[in-house]
Design an enzyme around this catalytic site. Structure first.
Site, PDB file in Angstrom:
ATOM      1  N   SER A  59      -3.769 -11.721  -9.836  1.00 30.37           N
ATOM      2  CA  SER A  59      -4.357 -12.432 -10.980  1.00 30.37           C
ATOM      3  C   SER A  59      -5.048 -11.443 -11.919  1.00 30.37           C
ATOM      4  O   SER A  59      -5.022 -11.610 -13.143  1.00 30.37           O
ATOM      5  CB  SER A  59      -5.351 -13.492 -10.503  1.00 30.37           C
ATOM      6  OG  SER A  59      -6.397 -12.872  -9.806  1.00 30.37           O
TER       7      SER A  59
ATOM      8  N   TYR B 200     -10.013  -0.104  -0.563  1.00 34.26           N
ATOM      9  CA  TYR B 200      -8.660   0.118  -1.091  1.00 34.26           C
ATOM     10  C   TYR B 200      -8.471   1.594  -1.447  1.00 34.26           C
ATOM     11  O   TYR B 200      -7.502   2.238  -1.030  1.00 34.26           O
ATOM     12  CB  TYR B 200      -8.463  -0.783  -2.328  1.00 34.26           C
ATOM     13  CG  TYR B 200      -7.134  -0.613  -3.018  1.00 34.26           C
ATOM     14  CD1 TYR B 200      -6.059  -1.444  -2.702  1.00 34.26           C
ATOM     15  CD2 TYR B 200      -6.948   0.360  -3.991  1.00 34.26           C
ATOM     16  CE1 TYR B 200      -4.830  -1.290  -3.329  1.00 34.26           C
ATOM     17  CE2 TYR B 200      -5.728   0.526  -4.622  1.00 34.26           C
ATOM     18  CZ  TYR B 200      -4.678  -0.307  -4.290  1.00 34.26           C
ATOM     19  OH  TYR B 200      -3.465  -0.146  -4.918  1.00 34.26           O
TER      20      TYR B 200
ATOM     21  N   ASP C  72       2.131  -4.040  -9.680  1.00 37.04           N
ATOM     22  CA  ASP C  72       1.802  -5.358 -10.218  1.00 37.04           C
ATOM     23  C   ASP C  72       2.192  -5.465 -11.683  1.00 37.04           C
ATOM     24  O   ASP C  72       2.719  -6.494 -12.122  1.00 37.04           O
ATOM     25  CB  ASP C  72       0.298  -5.625 -10.067  1.00 37.04           C
ATOM     26  CG  ASP C  72      -0.112  -5.667  -8.609  1.00 37.04           C
ATOM     27  OD1 ASP C  72       0.780  -5.654  -7.744  1.00 37.04           O
ATOM     28  OD2 ASP C  72      -1.324  -5.697  -8.333  1.00 37.04           O
TER      29      ASP C  72
ATOM     30  N   ALA D 295      -6.795 -13.271  -4.470  1.00 35.07           N
ATOM     31  CA  ALA D 295      -5.939 -13.807  -3.411  1.00 35.07           C
ATOM     32  C   ALA D 295      -4.748 -12.904  -3.111  1.00 35.07           C
ATOM     33  O   ALA D 295      -3.832 -13.295  -2.398  1.00 35.07           O
ATOM     34  CB  ALA D 295      -5.447 -15.200  -3.803  1.00 35.07           C
ATOM     35  N   GLY D 296      -4.724 -11.701  -3.700  1.00 38.36           N
ATOM     36  CA  GLY D 296      -3.587 -10.804  -3.483  1.00 38.36           C
ATOM     37  C   GLY D 296      -2.366 -11.216  -4.288  1.00 38.36           C
ATOM     38  O   GLY D 296      -1.256 -10.741  -4.028  1.00 38.36           O
TER      39      GLY D 296
ATOM     40  N   HIS E 249       0.825  -1.213   0.000  1.00 39.08           N
ATOM     41  CA  HIS E 249       0.000   0.000   0.000  1.00 39.08           C
ATOM     42  C   HIS E 249       0.861   1.265   0.000  1.00 39.08           C
ATOM     43  O   HIS E 249       0.530   2.254   0.665  1.00 39.08           O
ATOM     44  CB  HIS E 249      -0.972   0.019   1.194  1.00 39.08           C
ATOM     45  CG  HIS E 249      -2.168  -0.871   0.984  1.00 39.08           C
ATOM     46  ND1 HIS E 249      -3.329  -0.425   0.416  1.00 39.08           N
ATOM     47  CD2 HIS E 249      -2.350  -2.190   1.220  1.00 39.08           C
ATOM     48  CE1 HIS E 249      -4.199  -1.432   0.345  1.00 39.08           C
ATOM     49  NE2 HIS E 249      -3.622  -2.513   0.827  1.00 39.08           N
TER      50      HIS E 249
HETATM   51  P1  NG1 Z   1      -3.466  -6.725  -5.527  1.00 36.16           P
HETATM   52  O1  NG1 Z   1      -3.538  -7.323  -4.217  1.00 36.16           O
HETATM   53  O2  NG1 Z   1      -2.705  -7.550  -6.503  1.00 36.16           O
HETATM   54  O3  NG1 Z   1      -4.764  -6.316  -6.072  1.00 36.16           O
HETATM   55  C1  NG1 Z   1      -3.091  -4.075  -5.080  1.00 36.16           C
HETATM   56  C2  NG1 Z   1      -2.644  -3.053  -6.125  1.00 36.16           C
HETATM   57  C3  NG1 Z   1      -1.137  -2.768  -6.027  1.00 36.16           C
HETATM   58  C4  NG1 Z   1      -0.750  -2.398  -4.608  1.00 36.16           C
HETATM   59  C5  NG1 Z   1      -1.279  -3.472  -3.641  1.00 36.16           C
HETATM   60  C6  NG1 Z   1      -1.033  -3.133  -2.201  1.00 36.16           C
HETATM   61  C7  NG1 Z   1      -3.726  -2.949  -8.300  1.00 36.16           C
HETATM   62  C8  NG1 Z   1      -3.829  -3.542  -9.642  1.00 36.16           C
HETATM   63  N1  NG1 Z   1      -2.902  -3.571  -7.449  1.00 36.16           N
HETATM   64  O4  NG1 Z   1      -2.551  -5.340  -5.395  1.00 36.16           O
HETATM   65  O5  NG1 Z   1      -0.793  -1.737  -6.932  1.00 36.16           O
HETATM   66  O6  NG1 Z   1      -1.222  -1.123  -4.264  1.00 36.16           O
HETATM   67  O7  NG1 Z   1      -2.688  -3.666  -3.791  1.00 36.16           O
HETATM   68  O8  NG1 Z   1       0.330  -2.954  -1.973  1.00 36.16           O
HETATM   69  O9  NG1 Z   1      -4.360  -1.966  -8.004  1.00 36.16           O
END
Ligand code: NG1
Length: 396
Positions: A136, A232, A180, A132-133, A44
């Site tokens: 994907s 988020y 990502d 799932a973080g 984050h």
């Molecule tokens: P995930 O968990 O892959 O959705 C998201 C954001 C990242 C980053 C992380 C927290 C998108 C595509 N991905 O990842 O840029 O902020 O949360 O560190 O928004």
């Protein structure tokens, strides 16, 4: 390496078979394979322009595709069924959470820079757990972007793609950062990727061969639509408004110019939500720096300590953890892990668990007994696997 290319071949064949069974016989014109990622540290904070340290996974989103002459796009996913729409620069989104929105996001992002005239049929096969973080959704967005570009004869660089992809994800409602997309494009095998933003600077950092990262699913999913997107985006907004209320121009400048002690004291001047967000962001930024130093020294204990501290901050300051993730992290630590934390956006999804290579099988077994034995729906192959530091889609 040989195992990696065998796996890729297996998925290329599966995707080509799905393409034929859904859209009729004929060979694909192309195949793209984009990995998921774990984030080792720097959670984050990418959307505040701060450096992060993800690592690509061996699990991937794979697409076999072939061109169509009528400007249509048809896509079949092994899990989510078929979608069809016309090639256009400004698509209408489907219902929130519908997987076609990632395809349309790719099309819209590409159209900001390249002219698309040729549609395609695409078959998507993935072994990456969704929600799932593990990125994907970005892997799908990036894979479809690459398929559209290749079909239309374009071969973009990582830098060109990074100009369009993070903003492109806003089509699905996430005001995320660029971590990502950079990770799934540009990681190198055996390495994590230190990503700096504005200007983009990517640097491969070798992972010591004796370190193991276990990826453990909390069995709670965090669908990136509706409530999770709003949560988020709220973290980002609170972080920015905290910074502004303190009269600071950017997190980067604040961290370059001030000590952690000074910045921590600043947080006390802010209202609750902004204070917590500010505290998480600045402490996490310092943890990234410390983790990079620990990696250079191959100091696994210090690296593990920082991972666990990051989890505590995500749980107690930013409030993006989930009781199941907290229990999973605690079970891992009780079982002897050197460090553990949620990875990705949080609200559910996966944790990463650090150990020496020689302890990893014992740890995996203990976690299965401690955390998963009491829960239904556990599939060891899908939910508990070792992360192999892998190559991004445009790297070896
Ligand atoms: P995930 O968990 O892959 O959705 C998201 C954001 C990242 C980053 C992380 C927290 C998108 C595509 N991905 O990842 O840029 O902020 O949360 O560190 O928004």
């Amino acid at each position: 390496m040989a195992h990696d290319s065998q796996e890729k071949q297996k998925y290329a064949t599966a995707a080509a078979d799905l393409l034929c069974s859904q859209f009729g016989p004929g060979s694909p014109n192309g195949f793209v394979s984009v990995p998921g990622r774990i984030n080792l540290i720097g959670e984050h904070i990418d959307y505040h322009g701060l450096p992060v340290l993800p690592m690509a996974l061996q699990r991937r989103v794979n697409i076999a595709f072939r061109a169509r002459s009528d400007g249509q796009v048809r896509a079949i996913s092994g899990c989510y069924g078929e979608r069809q729409f016309s090639l256009c620069p400004d698509p209408q989104p489907g219902p929130p959470g519908d997987w076609s929105n990632y395809l349309k996001a790719a099309m819209q992002a590409v159209a900001t820079r390249w002219k698309l005239t040729i549609g395609l049929d695409a078959a998507i096969v993935s072994d990456l757990p969704p929600a799932a973080g593990l990125s994907s959704s970005s892997a799908l967005l990036v894979a479809f972007t690459l398929a559209l570009l290749e079909t239309n004869g374009f071969r973009p660089t990582v830098a060109e793609l990074m100009d369009i992809l993070p903003d492109g994800e806003q089509f699905v409602g996430t005001r995320g950062g660029g971590m990502d997309h950079a990770a799934v494009l540009a990681c190198q095998s055996g390495c994590a990727l230190r990503i700096q933003f504005d200007p983009l600077d990517l640097s491969a950092i070798p992972i010591p061969s004796g370190w193991s990262f276990l990826v453990a699913h909390s069995l709670t999913t965090a669908e990136k639509s509706g409530a999770v997107n709003a949560e988020y985006n709220a973290r980002r907004t609170a972080g920015i408004s905290g910074l502004q209320k303190l009269g600071l121009s950017s997190y980067r400048e604040a961290i370059d110019r001030r000590s952690l002690g000074e910045l921590t004291a600043f947080a006390g001047r802010l209202p609750d939500l902004e204070s917590r967000s500010f505290l998480h962001v600045v402490t996490e930024a310092f943890r990234v720096q410390e983790c990079l130093r620990a990696l250079r020294r191959e100091d696994i204990r210090d690296f593990g300590r920082l991972l666990t501290a990051s989890h505590a901050s995500l749980r107690d300051q930013l409030l993006v953890s989930h009781p199941s993730l907290d229990e999973l992290v605690q079970s891992a630590l009780d079982a002897g892990a050197l460090g553990a934390r949620l990875t990705g956006a949080g609200f559910g999804g996966c944790a990463i668990i650090l150990s020496h290579m020689e302890d990893r099988d014992r740890l995996r077994g203990e976690l299965a007994n401690r955390y998963y034995a009491r829960r239904s729906g556990f599939d060891p192959e899908r939910h508990l696997f070792f992360a192999a530091p892998s190559a991004g889609a445009l790297r070896a």
